[in-house]
Structure formats: structure tokens, C-alpha cells
Design a protein around this motif. Sequence first.
Motif, PDB file in Angstrom:
ATOM      1  N   VAL A  63      28.065 -56.504 -92.327  1.00 39.82           N
ATOM      2  CA  VAL A  63      28.060 -56.910 -90.919  1.00 39.82           C
ATOM      3  C   VAL A  63      27.856 -58.417 -90.816  1.00 39.82           C
ATOM      4  N   ASP A  64      28.724 -59.060 -90.056  1.00 36.28           N
ATOM      5  CA  ASP A  64      28.613 -60.495 -89.828  1.00 36.28           C
ATOM      6  C   ASP A  64      27.651 -60.713 -88.656  1.00 36.28           C
ATOM      7  N   VAL A  65      26.428 -61.097 -88.998  1.00 37.78           N
ATOM      8  CA  VAL A  65      25.367 -61.207 -87.995  1.00 37.78           C
ATOM      9  C   VAL A  65      25.695 -62.275 -86.940  1.00 37.78           C
ATOM     10  N   SER A  66      26.437 -63.278 -87.347  1.00 39.13           N
ATOM     11  CA  SER A  66      26.745 -64.375 -86.402  1.00 39.13           C
ATOM     12  C   SER A  66      27.688 -63.911 -85.282  1.00 39.13           C
ATOM     13  N   LEU A  67      28.316 -62.745 -85.463  1.00 40.91           N
ATOM     14  CA  LEU A  67      29.256 -62.260 -84.439  1.00 40.91           C
ATOM     15  C   LEU A  67      28.635 -61.243 -83.479  1.00 40.91           C
ATOM     16  N   LEU A  68      27.361 -60.910 -83.716  1.00 46.76           N
ATOM     17  CA  LEU A  68      26.798 -59.784 -82.958  1.00 46.76           C
ATOM     18  C   LEU A  68      26.625 -60.052 -81.464  1.00 46.76           C
ATOM     19  N   SER A  75      33.348 -55.330 -81.444  1.00 42.92           N
ATOM     20  CA  SER A  75      33.705 -54.509 -82.603  1.00 42.92           C
ATOM     21  C   SER A  75      32.671 -54.690 -83.727  1.00 42.92           C
ATOM     22  N   GLU A  76      32.091 -55.902 -83.832  1.00 43.76           N
ATOM     23  CA  GLU A  76      31.044 -56.096 -84.844  1.00 43.76           C
ATOM     24  C   GLU A  76      29.786 -55.299 -84.453  1.00 43.76           C
ATOM     25  N   LEU A  77      29.501 -55.279 -83.144  1.00 42.48           N
ATOM     26  CA  LEU A  77      28.346 -54.528 -82.647  1.00 42.48           C
ATOM     27  C   LEU A  77      28.531 -53.027 -82.939  1.00 42.48           C
ATOM     28  N   ASP A  78      29.739 -52.583 -82.779  1.00 46.18           N
ATOM     29  CA  ASP A  78      30.067 -51.190 -83.058  1.00 46.18           C
ATOM     30  C   ASP A  78      29.923 -50.860 -84.543  1.00 46.18           C
ATOM     31  N   ALA A 121      23.955 -57.737 -94.516  1.00 43.37           N
ATOM     32  CA  ALA A 121      24.079 -58.762 -93.475  1.00 43.37           C
ATOM     33  C   ALA A 121      24.585 -60.067 -94.077  1.00 43.37           C
ATOM     34  N   ILE A 122      25.720 -60.537 -93.568  1.00 41.95           N
ATOM     35  CA  ILE A 122      26.218 -61.847 -94.000  1.00 41.95           C
ATOM     36  C   ILE A 122      26.208 -62.811 -92.804  1.00 41.95           C
ATOM     37  N   ASN A 123      26.366 -64.074 -93.075  1.00 36.75           N
ATOM     38  CA  ASN A 123      26.270 -65.116 -92.025  1.00 36.75           C
ATOM     39  C   ASN A 123      25.024 -64.925 -91.166  1.00 36.75           C
ATOM     40  N   HIS A 124      23.916 -64.726 -91.851  1.00 39.37           N
ATOM     41  CA  HIS A 124      22.643 -64.474 -91.160  1.00 39.37           C
ATOM     42  C   HIS A 124      21.902 -65.754 -90.830  1.00 39.37           C
ATOM     43  N   GLY A 125      22.452 -66.882 -91.248  1.00 40.44           N
ATOM     44  CA  GLY A 125      21.832 -68.156 -90.877  1.00 40.44           C
ATOM     45  C   GLY A 125      20.904 -68.747 -91.926  1.00 40.44           C
ATOM     46  N   CYS A 180      27.126 -61.288-102.554  1.00 39.50           N
ATOM     47  CA  CYS A 180      26.663 -62.664-102.692  1.00 39.50           C
ATOM     48  C   CYS A 180      26.083 -63.200-101.369  1.00 39.50           C
ATOM     49  N   ASP A 181      24.872 -63.699-101.412  1.00 41.41           N
ATOM     50  CA  ASP A 181      24.183 -64.309-100.260  1.00 41.41           C
ATOM     51  C   ASP A 181      23.884 -63.360 -99.103  1.00 41.41           C
ATOM     52  N   ALA A 182      24.173 -62.081 -99.273  1.00 44.68           N
ATOM     53  CA  ALA A 182      23.864 -61.137 -98.185  1.00 44.68           C
ATOM     54  C   ALA A 182      22.401 -60.721 -98.258  1.00 44.68           C
ATOM     55  N   LEU A 183      21.873 -60.286 -97.132  1.00 45.35           N
ATOM     56  CA  LEU A 183      20.569 -59.637 -97.092  1.00 45.35           C
ATOM     57  C   LEU A 183      20.844 -58.157 -96.813  1.00 45.35           C
ATOM     58  N   THR A 184      20.206 -57.292 -97.573  1.00 53.64           N
ATOM     59  CA  THR A 184      20.411 -55.856 -97.345  1.00 53.64           C
ATOM     60  C   THR A 184      19.364 -55.410 -96.319  1.00 53.64           C
TER      61      THR A 184
END
Length: 348
Positions: free
Chosen positions: A52-57, A62-65, A79-83, A258-262
Motif C-alpha cells: 500500500v502506498d501510504v502517500s496516496l491514502l 482505490s488505494e484506500l480500498d 507500507a511504502i512511501n510512508h515518509g 525494500c524500504d517498506a514497513l510491514t
Amino acid sequence: MVDSHPQTKQVQEIAADYNHLPERYIRKQDEEYGSVNNAGVSSPITDDIPVVDVSLLTSSLSELDKLKSAVSSWGCFQAINHGIESSFLEKVREISKVFFGLSMEEKKKYMRAQNDLEGYGNDMVLSHNQTLDWTDRLYLTVLPKHQQKLQLWPQNPSHFREILDEYSCKIESINKLVLKALARSLDLEENCFLNQYGTNSTTNARFNYYPPCQWPEKVLGVKPHADGSAITVLLQDKEVEGLQILKDDEWVGVPIVCDALTINIGDQLEIMSNGVFKSPVHRVLVNSENERMTLAMFCMPQTEKDIGVVDELVTCERPRLYKNVTFTTDFFFKNYQQGRRAIDACKI
Ligand SMILES: O=C(O)CCC(=O)C(=O)O
Ligand SMILES: [Fe+2]
């Protein structure tokens, strides 16, 4: 909580110098979940766990879904693009590596007290027949700040405290963002979960260190459990896998992205969401060659007050599934160490 049978040796010491595996660490069949065929030392790593691209939430429905369906079926997502910058995640991994690499004498300065969870040490022993996890931990309350027990925070490496404080703030922001998004994904007021956090919400950090084990099929890094948090944000080891999630009665390996948080749902959010979001049972395998290090951040409501199902999620088709409950760490661990799920004790 009674720790009447303290462990004198850390798993790291046992792993460094053994000819035999102490009985206390050997897995017991009656503590297993899932189909027995799948109980071994490895399992398929799945690419199915949603990313899930957190920056798009806040901007993409569709990302929220995707988020909603991830936590309703898997109970977890990558979680990617989590900042949080990749270079900062590296610093967080580094303080863990330096700490666990210190001499035992140095690490034991931060040893947890016999009856306390916080500090450095291995499994808390609550009963004679409890199977022990093949892991050493450093467990610290990071938020609220006034509850930090700084005497248990390592002074080596010297920037340990600064990095952990900064990481905790960043995780707190992700926690808020994700909980708001989860509420919106169910068409609820966005603060409805966060409101239950109260003014004194807690974040605990658990640095996990899994030494290699010569008999990986005989032990578990962490026994099957679900987390007692609202959500848990896990920084995985960069190279060594080991986490598995129970899905449809089968264990599936969680890949390293890579670089994601689970991020996984914990029991408290399963309760608040009336079971719409799932708190997944998971466990950790160890291996014979490589050590593994992870950092779990448990984000949760304050423990002085009850949490409960959000009223809007109770309908004729979906009656209230859980009682209101004060979800304390004691309550959680008592169940855990007896191989039970705390959430089962909350069911109506
Ligand atoms: O180390 C891991 O991969 C998971 C650890 C975990 O489940 C926990 O600390 O609750
Ligand atoms: Fe966990």
C-alpha cells in the motif's frame, strides 16, 4: 505478573556455546496453529500480501480500498512511501545492531527486572511448562515520553536515544495517518479509532534479536501469537526472512520489500472495528546460518481506560462481537504465555 523461574542465560549465550538444545526451547505440538503439513522450517513466501502506498491514502480511493481489503483479509500490508527516508531506516537498524553486538556484560546493564517486561532480556517465564522463544529482546516504552524508563535505554551507541526518539515520532505520525485512513475506508468519521486512544496513548518498541540455531526446525523465534496493539509497525531485517502469517489455516512467509514497513492490525483494532479488520496470528522461524534483527513498534490506546466496538459498526447483520475491555499488557501476556489469544477472552 509473576516471573518465578527466571532465565539466567540469554539466547545469544546459549546459541554461542551449546552441545545440546535446552528442553525449554523445543516446540510443542499442542501450541501450533494451522495445518500440520505446514509446520516445518520454511514455507512459501507470498507476493500476495498487499503493498500500500501510504502517500496516496488521502487522495486515491482505490488505494484506500486496497488498504481496507488488505486488513480485512490478511490483517497486514507492506507500507511504502510512508515518509521515512531509507537512510534513516538504516540508522535505526544500525543502533539495534550495535546494541546486540555489545558484550553481554554491557548489555546486562539494561537487563529487565525479574517481574518487568521492560529492558533487555529473553522470554518472561510465567509457568514451568512454557516453551521459550528463541530470541533476545530490548523492550522499551517510547511514548508517552514521561513514561520512558531512561535507565533502560542504552547509552551505547551514543545516539541510540536520539534515533529512537525521532523514529518514535515518525511512527506516531504513520499510526495517525493509517488509523484515519482505516476509519475513512469504512465511511466512518476519521477520528473514531484515534479518539479511543485517549490523551495518553502508548507506543512500545521491541528490538528483536534472533541468533542462528543449529536445530531451526525444533524452535521458534516467536511462538504463534497476535499482537495486543491497535497496530504494529515492523521494520524487518534487510536480508533475512522469518516472519510468517497464518492465512486460511496455512503459514505463509512475509517477504522483505525494500524500504517498506510491514504493518499489521493488533487485537485492539480488531475489537474496535467489530472484527472487520483482522488481527493476524503470526510467528517467527529462525535459521541455522544467519542472525535476524527486527524492530516492532506497538501503537496502542492508553491502558487506563476501556476500548470497545465503534457503535456504527454494530448492525442487525453484524451484532457486537466484543465486550468493552481494558487491554493491559498483563492481560495480554498472561494469555500469550499460556498459548491463548487475548482477544478470545473479549468475545461476547
Ligand atoms: O520479528 C518479527 O518478524 C516479528 C516479531 C513479532 O511478531 C513481535 O515482536 O510481536
Ligand atoms: Fe507480533
